[in-house]
Design a protein around this motif. Sequence first.
Motif: not given
Length: 138
Positions: A8-12, A60-65, A74-76, A81-86
């Motif tokens: 989870s992120c910090h605030c759940k 949120g989505d901070y994307a680069k290509s 990806r982040f809350c 807090i960042a949780t994962h990327s894809h």
Amino acid sequence: MKQTFHGSCHCKAVTFEADIDLAEGTGRCNCTLCWKQRMWNAGQLQPADFRLLSGEDVLGDYAKSGDWGESHHRFCTKCGIATHSHGAIKMMGGKPFVSVHLAALDDLSVDDLVAAPLAYMDGLHDNWQNPPDETRHL
């Protein structure tokens, strides 16, 4: 052997579960994003090994290509807090992947974390297959 972890992120607001085999290794990278986040991750998971349980509306989505591929960090948006990327990176095989921030896992023990193999990647120089010359700061 894969184990299902919950995170989870910090605030759940964002919760997820991921099937991770820590024996496959963890990673740290020296690219500018990873360095600023002090990211330690379990990367190259199959997309089916990651399940977002809640919080799609606050991610949120901070994307680069570029010609190298694409990455979505990806982040809350509530707690930051960042949780994962894809994404998919050609130098890493070009197949879709998910990467989980190990610090976001709620049920990963410190003992299991430090026992997992750790690889360093020189993302700063797009040299993903090799470690950077300096790793002490990672």
